[in-house]
Design a protein around this motif. Sequence first.
Motif, PDB file in Angstrom:
ATOM      1  N   MET A   1       0.817  -1.351   0.093  1.00  0.00           N
ATOM      2  CA  MET A   1      -0.004   0.021   0.011  1.00  0.00           C
ATOM      3  C   MET A   1       0.796   1.229   0.116  1.00  0.00           C
ATOM      4  SD  MET A   1      -3.053  -0.919  -0.447  1.00  0.00           S
ATOM      5  CE  MET A   1      -3.794   0.722  -0.083  1.00  0.00           C
ATOM      6  N   MET A   2       2.090   1.280   0.686  1.00  0.00           N
ATOM      7  CA  MET A   2       2.819   2.452   1.014  1.00  0.00           C
ATOM      8  C   MET A   2       3.470   2.742  -0.525  1.00  0.00           C
ATOM      9  SD  MET A   2       2.702   3.880   3.434  1.00  0.00           S
ATOM     10  CE  MET A   2       2.202   3.782   5.515  1.00  0.00           C
ATOM     11  N   THR A   3       3.729   1.489  -1.354  1.00  0.00           N
ATOM     12  CA  THR A   3       4.202   1.511  -2.466  1.00  0.00           C
ATOM     13  C   THR A   3       3.489   2.177  -3.430  1.00  0.00           C
ATOM     14  OG1 THR A   3       5.806  -0.092  -2.175  1.00  0.00           O
ATOM     15  CG2 THR A   3       5.300   0.430  -4.443  1.00  0.00           C
ATOM     16  N   VAL A   4       2.094   1.716  -3.404  1.00  0.00           N
ATOM     17  CA  VAL A   4       1.149   2.256  -4.394  1.00  0.00           C
ATOM     18  C   VAL A   4       0.740   3.759  -4.172  1.00  0.00           C
ATOM     19  CG1 VAL A   4      -1.490   1.981  -4.964  1.00  0.00           C
ATOM     20  CG2 VAL A   4       0.233  -0.021  -4.708  1.00  0.00           C
ATOM     21  N   VAL A   5       0.864   4.085  -3.077  1.00  0.00           N
ATOM     22  CA  VAL A   5       0.547   5.482  -2.622  1.00  0.00           C
ATOM     23  C   VAL A   5       1.631   6.248  -3.065  1.00  0.00           C
ATOM     24  CG1 VAL A   5      -0.041   7.047  -0.738  1.00  0.00           C
ATOM     25  CG2 VAL A   5      -1.109   4.867  -0.669  1.00  0.00           C
ATOM     26  N   THR A   6       2.957   6.019  -2.480  1.00  0.00           N
ATOM     27  CA  THR A   6       3.926   6.922  -2.970  1.00  0.00           C
ATOM     28  C   THR A   6       4.205   7.016  -4.467  1.00  0.00           C
ATOM     29  OG1 THR A   6       5.060   6.253  -0.752  1.00  0.00           O
ATOM     30  CG2 THR A   6       6.287   7.025  -2.646  1.00  0.00           C
ATOM     31  N   THR A   7       3.979   5.964  -5.365  1.00  0.00           N
ATOM     32  CA  THR A   7       4.018   5.836  -6.763  1.00  0.00           C
ATOM     33  C   THR A   7       3.171   6.888  -7.398  1.00  0.00           C
ATOM     34  OG1 THR A   7       5.066   3.945  -6.735  1.00  0.00           O
ATOM     35  CG2 THR A   7       4.146   4.456  -8.573  1.00  0.00           C
ATOM     36  N   LEU A   8       1.964   6.532  -7.104  1.00  0.00           N
ATOM     37  CA  LEU A   8       0.723   7.360  -7.537  1.00  0.00           C
ATOM     38  C   LEU A   8       1.032   9.017  -7.290  1.00  0.00           C
ATOM     39  CD1 LEU A   8      -2.450   5.115  -6.688  1.00  0.00           C
ATOM     40  CD2 LEU A   8      -1.209   5.445  -8.899  1.00  0.00           C
ATOM     41  N   LYS A   9       1.161   9.117  -6.098  1.00  0.00           N
ATOM     42  CA  LYS A   9       1.635  10.499  -5.698  1.00  0.00           C
ATOM     43  C   LYS A   9       2.712  11.051  -6.289  1.00  0.00           C
ATOM     44  CE  LYS A   9      -0.355  10.953  -1.021  1.00  0.00           C
ATOM     45  NZ  LYS A   9       0.172  11.172   0.486  1.00  0.00           N
ATOM     46  N   GLN A  10       3.714  10.493  -6.735  1.00  0.00           N
ATOM     47  CA  GLN A  10       4.946  10.968  -7.348  1.00  0.00           C
ATOM     48  C   GLN A  10       4.336  11.264  -8.834  1.00  0.00           C
ATOM     49  OE1 GLN A  10       7.694   7.770  -7.086  1.00  0.00           O
ATOM     50  NE2 GLN A  10       8.705   8.785  -5.131  1.00  0.00           N
ATOM     51  N   GLN A  11       3.445  10.425  -9.379  1.00  0.00           N
ATOM     52  CA  GLN A  11       2.945  10.735 -10.811  1.00  0.00           C
ATOM     53  C   GLN A  11       1.791  11.498 -10.845  1.00  0.00           C
ATOM     54  OE1 GLN A  11       1.943   6.827 -12.155  1.00  0.00           O
ATOM     55  NE2 GLN A  11       4.115   5.856 -11.761  1.00  0.00           N
ATOM     56  N   GLN A  12       1.491  12.072  -9.551  1.00  0.00           N
ATOM     57  CA  GLN A  12       0.242  13.108  -9.663  1.00  0.00           C
ATOM     58  C   GLN A  12      -0.955  12.522  -9.856  1.00  0.00           C
ATOM     59  OE1 GLN A  12       1.714  16.734 -11.408  1.00  0.00           O
ATOM     60  NE2 GLN A  12       2.789  17.142  -9.767  1.00  0.00           N
ATOM     61  N   ARG A  13      -1.067  11.288  -9.579  1.00  0.00           N
ATOM     62  CA  ARG A  13      -2.193  10.343  -9.997  1.00  0.00           C
ATOM     63  C   ARG A  13      -3.156  10.243  -8.427  1.00  0.00           C
ATOM     64  NH1 ARG A  13      -0.100   5.137 -12.845  1.00  0.00           N
ATOM     65  NH2 ARG A  13      -2.327   4.613 -12.774  1.00  0.00           N
ATOM     66  N   ASN A  14      -4.626  10.213  -8.681  1.00  0.00           N
ATOM     67  CA  ASN A  14      -5.445  10.004  -7.648  1.00  0.00           C
ATOM     68  C   ASN A  14      -5.399   8.835  -7.072  1.00  0.00           C
ATOM     69  OD1 ASN A  14      -7.650  10.075  -5.909  1.00  0.00           O
ATOM     70  ND2 ASN A  14      -8.610  11.724  -7.078  1.00  0.00           N
ATOM     71  N   VAL A  15      -5.179   8.771  -5.889  1.00  0.00           N
ATOM     72  CA  VAL A  15      -5.045   7.351  -4.865  1.00  0.00           C
ATOM     73  C   VAL A  15      -6.444   6.779  -4.999  1.00  0.00           C
ATOM     74  CG1 VAL A  15      -4.373   6.297  -2.966  1.00  0.00           C
ATOM     75  CG2 VAL A  15      -2.748   7.922  -3.794  1.00  0.00           C
ATOM     76  N   LEU A  16      -7.362   7.455  -4.585  1.00  0.00           N
ATOM     77  CA  LEU A  16      -8.604   7.077  -4.527  1.00  0.00           C
ATOM     78  C   LEU A  16      -9.449   6.796  -5.754  1.00  0.00           C
ATOM     79  CD1 LEU A  16      -9.921   9.454  -1.608  1.00  0.00           C
ATOM     80  CD2 LEU A  16      -8.841   7.159  -1.553  1.00  0.00           C
ATOM     81  N   GLU A  17      -8.879   7.223  -6.878  1.00  0.00           N
ATOM     82  CA  GLU A  17      -9.319   6.444  -8.092  1.00  0.00           C
ATOM     83  C   GLU A  17      -8.650   5.026  -8.457  1.00  0.00           C
ATOM     84  OE1 GLU A  17      -8.847   9.395 -11.184  1.00  0.00           O
ATOM     85  OE2 GLU A  17     -10.154  10.590 -10.048  1.00  0.00           O
ATOM     86  N   TYR A  18      -7.336   5.166  -8.275  1.00  0.00           N
ATOM     87  CA  TYR A  18      -6.818   3.830  -8.277  1.00  0.00           C
ATOM     88  C   TYR A  18      -7.361   2.792  -7.570  1.00  0.00           C
ATOM     89  CZ  TYR A  18      -2.822   0.437  -9.103  1.00  0.00           C
ATOM     90  OH  TYR A  18      -2.308  -0.730  -9.253  1.00  0.00           O
ATOM     91  N   LEU A  19      -7.530   2.896  -6.131  1.00  0.00           N
ATOM     92  CA  LEU A  19      -7.520   1.858  -5.073  1.00  0.00           C
ATOM     93  C   LEU A  19      -8.980   0.987  -5.609  1.00  0.00           C
ATOM     94  CD1 LEU A  19      -6.202   3.078  -2.065  1.00  0.00           C
ATOM     95  CD2 LEU A  19      -5.047   1.517  -3.441  1.00  0.00           C
ATOM     96  N   PRO A  20      -9.982   1.735  -5.921  1.00  0.00           N
ATOM     97  CA  PRO A  20     -11.258   1.155  -6.205  1.00  0.00           C
ATOM     98  C   PRO A  20     -11.049   0.209  -7.541  1.00  0.00           C
ATOM     99  CG  PRO A  20     -11.875   3.312  -5.479  1.00  0.00           C
ATOM    100  CD  PRO A  20     -10.326   3.257  -5.492  1.00  0.00           C
ATOM    101  N   ALA A  21     -10.250   0.734  -8.481  1.00  0.00           N
ATOM    102  CA  ALA A  21     -10.078   0.073  -9.763  1.00  0.00           C
ATOM    103  C   ALA A  21      -9.337  -1.151  -9.563  1.00  0.00           C
ATOM    104  CB  ALA A  21      -9.615   1.047 -10.727  1.00  0.00           C
ATOM    105  N   ALA A  22      -8.446  -1.104  -8.742  1.00  0.00           N
ATOM    106  CA  ALA A  22      -7.530  -2.268  -8.454  1.00  0.00           C
ATOM    107  C   ALA A  22      -8.328  -3.417  -7.725  1.00  0.00           C
ATOM    108  CB  ALA A  22      -6.273  -1.870  -7.599  1.00  0.00           C
ATOM    109  N   CYS A  23      -9.432  -3.001  -6.694  1.00  0.00           N
ATOM    110  CA  CYS A  23     -10.060  -3.961  -5.904  1.00  0.00           C
ATOM    111  C   CYS A  23     -10.862  -4.444  -6.753  1.00  0.00           C
ATOM    112  CB  CYS A  23     -10.597  -3.312  -4.939  1.00  0.00           C
ATOM    113  SG  CYS A  23      -9.691  -2.635  -3.499  1.00  0.00           S
ATOM    114  N   GLU A  24     -11.539  -3.858  -7.691  1.00  0.00           N
ATOM    115  CA  GLU A  24     -12.712  -4.346  -8.562  1.00  0.00           C
ATOM    116  C   GLU A  24     -11.905  -5.439  -9.735  1.00  0.00           C
ATOM    117  OE1 GLU A  24     -14.255  -0.880 -10.480  1.00  0.00           O
ATOM    118  OE2 GLU A  24     -15.351  -0.365  -8.612  1.00  0.00           O
ATOM    119  N   ALA A  25     -10.605  -5.153 -10.357  1.00  0.00           N
ATOM    120  CA  ALA A  25     -10.039  -5.761 -10.931  1.00  0.00           C
ATOM    121  C   ALA A  25      -9.698  -7.184 -10.534  1.00  0.00           C
ATOM    122  CB  ALA A  25      -8.688  -5.142 -11.567  1.00  0.00           C
TER     123      ALA A  25
END
Length: 156
Positions: free
Chosen positions: A110-134
């Motif tokens: 989770m820390m890796t995902v959050v840090t990576t998304l923040k570095q890319q200026q991507r929305n964590v709360l958009e990514y996580l539900p998409a990952a869970c649904e997948a």
Amino acid sequence: MLTPARQRFPWWQRVREGTRTRATLRSSMPPLRRAVERLWAAGRRSGGPKTAGTGPDIVKRRAALWMFVQVAGVEPTHNAAERSIRPGVLWRTGSGGTQSAEGSRFVDSMMTVVTTLKQQQRNVLEYLPAACEAALRGEAAPSLRPTSDQKAQAAA
């Protein structure tokens, strides 16, 4: 040995500030690099306890120590890495950590995902539900690699 090694920091700082070009940094760095490498070699030959332990490790990674000269965005320190793991350290300190190896792996992921998304200026709360649904559909999670559009924005 620290004196010549520390000389690289102000030079790089000037490049970062825009008062010195990367080409100038590249052309001025080889003599400094040779001086540092001569000192490493002398330290290895000395057999002293401090240099004997660090010498081989530094020599194996010496190309990485000079990567900031060639690659824009690479810093000559580990400060960016330290800043990126700080939230995890604070969380672990405040929460008491995890109770199992599986819990530790989850937190690491989770820390890796959050840090990576923040570095890319991507929305964590958009990514996580998409990952869970997948995962629920038995599919791979969305990629954490930046898209070509994101790479172009970062280069600009």
